[in-house]
Design a protein around this motif. Structure first.
Motif, PDB file in Angstrom:
ATOM      1  N   LYS A   1      19.070 -16.927  28.517  1.00  0.00           N
ATOM      2  CA  LYS A   1      19.103 -17.795  29.640  1.00  0.00           C
ATOM      3  C   LYS A   1      18.420 -17.412  30.810  1.00  0.00           C
ATOM      4  CE  LYS A   1      24.062 -19.193  28.841  1.00  0.00           C
ATOM      5  NZ  LYS A   1      25.582 -19.052  29.216  1.00  0.00           N
ATOM      6  N   PHE A   2      18.172 -16.090  30.847  1.00  0.00           N
ATOM      7  CA  PHE A   2      17.163 -15.395  32.069  1.00  0.00           C
ATOM      8  C   PHE A   2      15.908 -16.053  31.951  1.00  0.00           C
ATOM      9  CE2 PHE A   2      14.896 -11.797  34.171  1.00  0.00           C
ATOM     10  CZ  PHE A   2      15.596 -11.953  35.070  1.00  0.00           C
ATOM     11  N   PHE A   3      15.346 -15.936  30.800  1.00  0.00           N
ATOM     12  CA  PHE A   3      14.093 -16.620  30.496  1.00  0.00           C
ATOM     13  C   PHE A   3      13.975 -17.874  30.903  1.00  0.00           C
ATOM     14  CE2 PHE A   3      12.795 -12.639  28.263  1.00  0.00           C
ATOM     15  CZ  PHE A   3      11.676 -12.538  28.350  1.00  0.00           C
ATOM     16  N   GLU A   4      14.957 -18.761  30.398  1.00  0.00           N
ATOM     17  CA  GLU A   4      15.073 -20.071  30.423  1.00  0.00           C
ATOM     18  C   GLU A   4      15.023 -20.379  31.862  1.00  0.00           C
ATOM     19  OE1 GLU A   4      18.586 -21.511  28.302  1.00  0.00           O
ATOM     20  OE2 GLU A   4      17.461 -21.246  26.390  1.00  0.00           O
ATOM     21  N   SER A   5      15.969 -19.716  32.756  1.00  0.00           N
ATOM     22  CA  SER A   5      16.109 -20.060  34.179  1.00  0.00           C
ATOM     23  C   SER A   5      14.879 -19.606  35.041  1.00  0.00           C
ATOM     24  CB  SER A   5      17.261 -19.344  34.601  1.00  0.00           C
ATOM     25  OG  SER A   5      17.119 -17.789  34.483  1.00  0.00           O
ATOM     26  N   HIS A   6      14.295 -18.688  34.511  1.00  0.00           N
ATOM     27  CA  HIS A   6      12.759 -18.284  34.999  1.00  0.00           C
ATOM     28  C   HIS A   6      11.353 -19.226  34.563  1.00  0.00           C
ATOM     29  CE1 HIS A   6      15.485 -15.218  36.463  1.00  0.00           C
ATOM     30  NE2 HIS A   6      14.708 -15.022  37.670  1.00  0.00           N
ATOM     31  N   LYS A   7      11.933 -20.173  33.716  1.00  0.00           N
ATOM     32  CA  LYS A   7      10.639 -20.927  33.156  1.00  0.00           C
ATOM     33  C   LYS A   7       9.866 -20.074  32.255  1.00  0.00           C
ATOM     34  CE  LYS A   7      10.813 -24.824  36.386  1.00  0.00           C
ATOM     35  NZ  LYS A   7      12.366 -24.828  36.146  1.00  0.00           N
ATOM     36  N   TYR A   8      10.221 -18.979  31.559  1.00  0.00           N
ATOM     37  CA  TYR A   8       9.801 -18.051  30.801  1.00  0.00           C
ATOM     38  C   TYR A   8       8.379 -17.211  31.436  1.00  0.00           C
ATOM     39  CZ  TYR A   8      12.266 -19.955  26.818  1.00  0.00           C
ATOM     40  OH  TYR A   8      13.337 -20.438  26.046  1.00  0.00           O
TER      41      TYR A   8
ATOM     42  N   LEU B   1       9.006  -6.692  21.560  1.00  0.00           N
ATOM     43  CA  LEU B   1       9.806  -6.145  22.461  1.00  0.00           C
ATOM     44  C   LEU B   1      10.924  -5.517  22.048  1.00  0.00           C
ATOM     45  CD1 LEU B   1      10.477  -5.001  25.242  1.00  0.00           C
ATOM     46  CD2 LEU B   1      11.006  -7.644  25.866  1.00  0.00           C
ATOM     47  N   LEU B   2      11.237  -4.542  21.991  1.00  0.00           N
ATOM     48  CA  LEU B   2      12.856  -3.701  21.848  1.00  0.00           C
ATOM     49  C   LEU B   2      13.522  -3.821  22.899  1.00  0.00           C
ATOM     50  CD1 LEU B   2      11.400  -0.587  19.793  1.00  0.00           C
ATOM     51  CD2 LEU B   2      11.996  -2.849  18.959  1.00  0.00           C
ATOM     52  N   SER B   3      14.605  -4.690  23.084  1.00  0.00           N
ATOM     53  CA  SER B   3      15.283  -5.153  24.080  1.00  0.00           C
ATOM     54  C   SER B   3      16.551  -5.349  23.795  1.00  0.00           C
ATOM     55  CB  SER B   3      14.695  -6.328  24.857  1.00  0.00           C
ATOM     56  OG  SER B   3      15.232  -6.521  26.115  1.00  0.00           O
ATOM     57  N   GLY B   4      17.339  -4.651  23.024  1.00  0.00           N
ATOM     58  CA  GLY B   4      18.627  -4.689  22.710  1.00  0.00           C
ATOM     59  C   GLY B   4      19.631  -4.279  23.543  1.00  0.00           C
TER      60      GLY B   4
ATOM     61  N   PHE C   1      13.096 -15.015  20.128  1.00  0.00           N
ATOM     62  CA  PHE C   1      14.123 -14.200  20.231  1.00  0.00           C
ATOM     63  C   PHE C   1      14.917 -13.852  18.962  1.00  0.00           C
ATOM     64  CE2 PHE C   1      13.786 -16.588  24.340  1.00  0.00           C
ATOM     65  CZ  PHE C   1      13.623 -15.561  25.182  1.00  0.00           C
ATOM     66  N   PHE C   2      15.127 -12.767  18.461  1.00  0.00           N
ATOM     67  CA  PHE C   2      15.961 -12.679  17.356  1.00  0.00           C
ATOM     68  C   PHE C   2      16.701 -11.177  17.589  1.00  0.00           C
ATOM     69  CE2 PHE C   2      12.360  -9.636  17.174  1.00  0.00           C
ATOM     70  CZ  PHE C   2      12.722  -8.642  16.412  1.00  0.00           C
ATOM     71  N   GLN C   3      18.039 -11.170  16.893  1.00  0.00           N
ATOM     72  CA  GLN C   3      19.079 -10.071  17.140  1.00  0.00           C
ATOM     73  C   GLN C   3      18.958  -9.031  16.006  1.00  0.00           C
ATOM     74  OE1 GLN C   3      23.133 -11.103  18.005  1.00  0.00           O
ATOM     75  NE2 GLN C   3      22.541 -13.418  18.246  1.00  0.00           N
TER      76      GLN C   3
ATOM     77  N   TYR D   1       7.627 -11.594  20.288  1.00  0.00           N
ATOM     78  CA  TYR D   1       8.872 -11.451  19.485  1.00  0.00           C
ATOM     79  C   TYR D   1       9.692 -10.464  20.223  1.00  0.00           C
ATOM     80  CZ  TYR D   1       6.361 -13.779  15.792  1.00  0.00           C
ATOM     81  OH  TYR D   1       5.548 -14.425  15.195  1.00  0.00           O
ATOM     82  N   ILE D   2      10.896 -10.980  20.737  1.00  0.00           N
ATOM     83  CA  ILE D   2      11.817 -10.145  21.595  1.00  0.00           C
ATOM     84  C   ILE D   2      13.367  -9.964  20.857  1.00  0.00           C
ATOM     85  CG2 ILE D   2      13.144 -10.161  23.816  1.00  0.00           C
ATOM     86  CD1 ILE D   2      10.920 -11.771  24.922  1.00  0.00           C
ATOM     87  N   MET D   3      13.395  -8.856  20.546  1.00  0.00           N
ATOM     88  CA  MET D   3      14.586  -8.338  19.922  1.00  0.00           C
ATOM     89  C   MET D   3      15.818  -8.106  20.950  1.00  0.00           C
ATOM     90  SD  MET D   3      15.584  -5.271  16.965  1.00  0.00           S
ATOM     91  CE  MET D   3      15.908  -3.797  18.220  1.00  0.00           C
ATOM     92  N   THR D   4      16.895  -8.748  20.643  1.00  0.00           N
ATOM     93  CA  THR D   4      18.146  -8.832  21.614  1.00  0.00           C
ATOM     94  C   THR D   4      18.966  -7.890  20.827  1.00  0.00           C
ATOM     95  OG1 THR D   4      18.911 -10.784  20.964  1.00  0.00           O
ATOM     96  CG2 THR D   4      17.538 -10.597  22.887  1.00  0.00           C
ATOM     97  N   SER D   5      20.521  -7.727  21.177  1.00  0.00           N
ATOM     98  CA  SER D   5      21.514  -7.375  20.449  1.00  0.00           C
ATOM     99  C   SER D   5      22.628  -8.513  20.650  1.00  0.00           C
ATOM    100  CB  SER D   5      22.095  -6.033  20.946  1.00  0.00           C
ATOM    101  OG  SER D   5      22.743  -6.059  22.180  1.00  0.00           O
ATOM    102  N   PRO D   6      23.658  -8.511  19.739  1.00  0.00           N
ATOM    103  CA  PRO D   6      24.516  -9.323  20.255  1.00  0.00           C
ATOM    104  C   PRO D   6      25.284  -9.457  21.402  1.00  0.00           C
ATOM    105  CG  PRO D   6      25.103  -8.456  17.828  1.00  0.00           C
ATOM    106  CD  PRO D   6      23.991  -7.646  18.546  1.00  0.00           C
ATOM    107  N   PHE D   7      25.216  -8.108  22.218  1.00  0.00           N
ATOM    108  CA  PHE D   7      25.630  -7.937  23.518  1.00  0.00           C
ATOM    109  C   PHE D   7      24.682  -8.443  24.583  1.00  0.00           C
ATOM    110  CE2 PHE D   7      26.840  -4.702  20.602  1.00  0.00           C
ATOM    111  CZ  PHE D   7      28.291  -4.857  20.627  1.00  0.00           C
ATOM    112  N   THR D   8      23.570  -8.797  24.244  1.00  0.00           N
ATOM    113  CA  THR D   8      22.445  -9.272  25.317  1.00  0.00           C
ATOM    114  C   THR D   8      21.581 -10.496  24.994  1.00  0.00           C
ATOM    115  OG1 THR D   8      20.489  -8.090  24.159  1.00  0.00           O
ATOM    116  CG2 THR D   8      21.987  -6.823  26.019  1.00  0.00           C
ATOM    117  N   ASP D   9      22.039 -11.160  23.751  1.00  0.00           N
ATOM    118  CA  ASP D   9      21.145 -12.166  23.414  1.00  0.00           C
ATOM    119  C   ASP D   9      21.304 -13.363  24.159  1.00  0.00           C
ATOM    120  OD1 ASP D   9      19.524 -13.382  21.012  1.00  0.00           O
ATOM    121  OD2 ASP D   9      21.100 -14.747  21.029  1.00  0.00           O
ATOM    122  N   GLU D  10      22.556 -13.962  24.380  1.00  0.00           N
ATOM    123  CA  GLU D  10      22.583 -15.066  25.160  1.00  0.00           C
ATOM    124  C   GLU D  10      22.235 -14.816  26.561  1.00  0.00           C
ATOM    125  OE1 GLU D  10      26.285 -18.067  26.486  1.00  0.00           O
ATOM    126  OE2 GLU D  10      26.938 -16.280  25.621  1.00  0.00           O
ATOM    127  N   ALA D  11      22.468 -13.666  27.385  1.00  0.00           N
ATOM    128  CA  ALA D  11      22.027 -13.435  28.702  1.00  0.00           C
ATOM    129  C   ALA D  11      20.640 -13.475  28.808  1.00  0.00           C
ATOM    130  CB  ALA D  11      22.641 -12.205  29.184  1.00  0.00           C
TER     131      ALA D  11
END
Length: 463
Positions: A164-171, A91-94, A181-183, A151-161
């Motif tokens: 946390k979104f996945f963790e709070s929704h129990k994946y 997934l391209l999700s940056g 996750f990777f940046q 595999y979910i590609m984030t960016s430095p601007f979206t990685d932490e959020a």
């Protein structure tokens, strides 16, 4: 050859023909390392660009030419490979939802479906559905489900959020260890007069390197090795902002395996000549496939008609739905380390002096297709698989409202085909129903839920 020097604090870069480049023109740049003594950039001569040709007919599997027997065979081939653990989803999700009026990662966005599900949740549940269908096909039931690694590609601007979104929704019901996750990387932003833009007096402004940064990011994160260790051979790659994306599509995977190519892409027919989408082309007769952005395609070519086929000559739109072999991803990542392609995008960039017009350098996922020894295209129907979410409601196209309606209308057709009935207090063309991905992936297995029942639109249909 016109050149523009990019300099700041004694460092310099050189770009070819910057003064004549449009917002999305392509440049070839070899970036040197930045050290304490300064940085340099040597020019790398661009490869000769062959005249573009329409994609050869034998490269595209069109909807009207596919038989039921082919679709069923590809579906079964795909399910077998998925149950064998050979497919991963990438997934391209940056990106942030800035144009949607949100600073959250775009995948967190709720487009207004009756369920209130985010884009991330819709995609996660489609993965769960396919895992179950693959186990059922192999007659192993729920106990035999093989997880599809995501595999979910984030960016430095979206990685932490995003994490946390996945963790709070129990994946979203997936196992935590099947999601990685990777940046992606970042590249300095430059001003239109060739200087680095400073975010603060002591910090250079940077922006994500585009969805094409995924290749180098996978390699630097050692995730290509991780895929090999897991026995993965095929990678389904897509962008986060498509509300109708068929994640891990068995039919597309089976087609890909059957063709024996290194890369493939789903395409839709271009709706009209001026539509703002890139199109697949061939670089010269029999040359490699490439994508030309709408702003780079000459208007006369964009409007040219293929009289024999009764459609535009350059009609196959790129919608960021790709399939790659792991071997191909390795070769692209190694090649791009030595010969990167960048596109220029002129945008407002936050700086120490407020917003300023500048240039971002971006890599695009489709630039890798020129590396492929063989590529195949697979036509899909826009109304079934492409509901982009790019602009805020009120814009003319690609909004949450337009994507929501595409989902509701498609699922309404599924319910009616399964013997269900709909009632509605507004015109049916402006509403519909939502079928949970946990019930059905693409309209299958709905008879037991829908036959003879009446649903009041809009609503969610689930178990």
């Amino acid at each position: 050859m016109a050149k523009k020097t990019l300099s700041h604090f004694g460092t310099s870069f050189q770009l070819m023909n910057v003064t004549s480049l449009s917002k999305t023109s392509r440049v070839w740049i070899f970036l040197g390392s930045i050290g304490s003594s300064g940085a340099h950039c040597g020019l790398k001569k661009g490869l000769p660009v062959a005249a573009i040709e329409p994609v050869a007919e034998n490269i595209v599997s069109t909807v009207e030419k596919r038989t039921i027997e082919e679709r069923e065979r590809w579906w079964k081939m795909g399910l077998k490979a998925i149950h064998g653990g050979k497919l991963a989803v990438l997934l391209l999700s940056g990106g942030q939802g800035t144009r949607l009026g949100s600073s959250d990662p775009k995948g967190c966005f709720n487009i207004g479906l009756p369920s209130g599900k985010s884009l991330f949740q819709l995609q996660a549940e489609r993965i769960m559905c396919i895992q179950k269908l693959a186990a059922q096909f192999m007659s192993e039931g729920s106990a035999g489900v093989i997880p599809i690694h995501w595999y979910i590609m984030t960016s430095p601007f979206t990685d932490e959020a995003t994490r946390k979104f996945f963790e709070s929704h129990k994946y979203f019901g997936l196992e935590a260890d099947q999601v990685t996750f990777f940046q992606q990387g970042t590249i300095p932003c430059i001003s239109t007069d060739g200087r680095f833009i400073m975010e603060t007096p002591y910090k250079v402004a940077k922006a994500p390197d585009g969805n094409g940064g995924v290749y180098i990011a996978l390699k630097s994160s050692r995730l290509l090795e991780d895929m090999a260790t897991r026995g993965i051979k095929y990678i389904d790659c897509y962008g986060v902002d498509n509300a109708l994306v068929r994640v891990a599509d068995p039919t597309f995977l089976g087609y890909f395996i059957d063709k024996g190519v290194a890369a493939a892409a789903k395409v839709v027919k271009k709706a009209y000549p001026q539509e703002k989408v890139g199109v697949f082309v061939q670089r010269g007769k029999g040359g490699p496939l490439d994508v030309v952005e709408y702003s780079e395609l000459d208007p006369s070519l964009a409007s040219a008609i293929n009289q024999e086929a009764g459609r535009l000559r350059f009609c196959w739109s790129n919608v960021c739905l790709h399939m790659f072999t792991l071997d191909f991803l390795n070769s692209v990542a190694n090649g791009l380390e030595n010969d990167s392609i960048y596109h220029l995008a002129e945008k407002k960039i936050p700086s120490a002096n407020g917003y300023t017009m500048g240039l971002k350098l971006e890599q695009f996922i489709f630039d890798a297709f020129t590396y492929s020894p063989a590529t195949a295209l697979f036509e899909v129907l826009r109304e079934e698989e492409f509901a982009p979410v790019k602009n805020a409601n009120g814009a003319n196209f690609d909004t949450p409202d337009s994507a929501r309606l595409l989902v509701l209308r498609l699922h309404a057709r599924w319910v009616i085909a399964a013997g269900g009935f709909l009632t509605h207090s507004v015109p049916i063309y402006s509403t519909g129903v939502e079928v949970s991905p946990l019930c059905s992936y693409m309209g299958e297995n709905l008879e037991a839920i829908c036959r003879g029942r009446t649903f009041h639109a809009p609503c969610e249909i689930t178990f």
